[in-house]
Write a protein that holds these residues in place. Structure first.
Motif, PDB file in Angstrom:
ATOM      1  N   ILE A 171      19.095  -6.143 -26.448  1.00 49.93           N
ATOM      2  CA  ILE A 171      19.798  -4.893 -27.371  1.00 49.93           C
ATOM      3  C   ILE A 171      18.112  -4.250 -25.944  1.00 49.93           C
ATOM      4  N   ARG A 172      17.002  -4.415 -26.310  1.00 47.29           N
ATOM      5  CA  ARG A 172      16.114  -4.257 -24.930  1.00 47.29           C
ATOM      6  C   ARG A 172      16.582  -3.853 -23.761  1.00 47.29           C
ATOM      7  N   TYR A 173      16.866  -4.618 -23.625  1.00 41.96           N
ATOM      8  CA  TYR A 173      17.378  -4.861 -21.533  1.00 41.96           C
ATOM      9  C   TYR A 173      18.449  -4.602 -21.771  1.00 41.96           C
ATOM     10  N   CYS A 174      19.791  -4.656 -22.167  1.00 38.78           N
ATOM     11  CA  CYS A 174      20.967  -3.935 -22.022  1.00 38.78           C
ATOM     12  C   CYS A 174      20.916  -2.601 -22.813  1.00 38.78           C
ATOM     13  N   ARG A 175      20.448  -2.317 -23.657  1.00 39.76           N
ATOM     14  CA  ARG A 175      21.121  -0.442 -24.927  1.00 39.76           C
ATOM     15  C   ARG A 175      22.834  -0.927 -24.665  1.00 39.76           C
ATOM     16  N   PRO A 176      22.798  -1.746 -25.545  1.00 40.21           N
ATOM     17  CA  PRO A 176      24.328  -1.853 -25.762  1.00 40.21           C
ATOM     18  C   PRO A 176      24.606  -0.768 -26.872  1.00 40.21           C
ATOM     19  N   SER A 177      25.863  -0.920 -26.785  1.00 39.80           N
ATOM     20  CA  SER A 177      27.063  -0.066 -28.001  1.00 39.80           C
ATOM     21  C   SER A 177      27.437  -1.599 -29.243  1.00 39.80           C
TER      22      SER A 177
END
Length: 103
Positions: free
Chosen positions: A11-17
């Motif tokens: 989550i921190r590196y990708c900022r995924p949906s």
């Protein structure tokens, strides 16, 4: 690094949906391996992002990442025979909404 820390790193590196767990192997309550499908909202340098993830994630079990941008994901999952479609049907959503912007 436990599984929650793996997810937090993604989550921190990708900022995924969305992040979907699929094809995981368990031994009792212990994770033995995990595959994570990561959907990101923007186009990005996938090779670079995957390299960062593999360098940052130091889990006590093997973790594989599959990365799609939202447009690719929406397109691929519409094909009933695609890997994305199978992940959508059988995977477990760990992060994100189930239908975010995909209709």
């Amino acid at each position: 690094m436990n599984f929650k820390e793996v997810l937090d790193t993604v989550i921190r590196y990708c900022r995924p949906s969305r992040v979907i767990l699929y094809g995981e192997k368990m031994a009792g309550h212990d994770m033995r391996s995990a595959n994570l499908c990561i959907i990101v909202d923007v186009m990005c340098d996938k090779k670079s992002l995957l390299r960062k993830l593999y360098l940052e994630v130091n889990a006590p079990f093997p973790v594989q990442f599959l990365l799609y941008n939202t447009d690719e994901w929406v397109s691929m999952r519409k094909d009933a025979g695609s890997y994305a479609s199978a992940i959508e049907k059988k995977g477990t959503i760990l992060y994100g909404e189930t239908t975010k912007g995909e209709h």
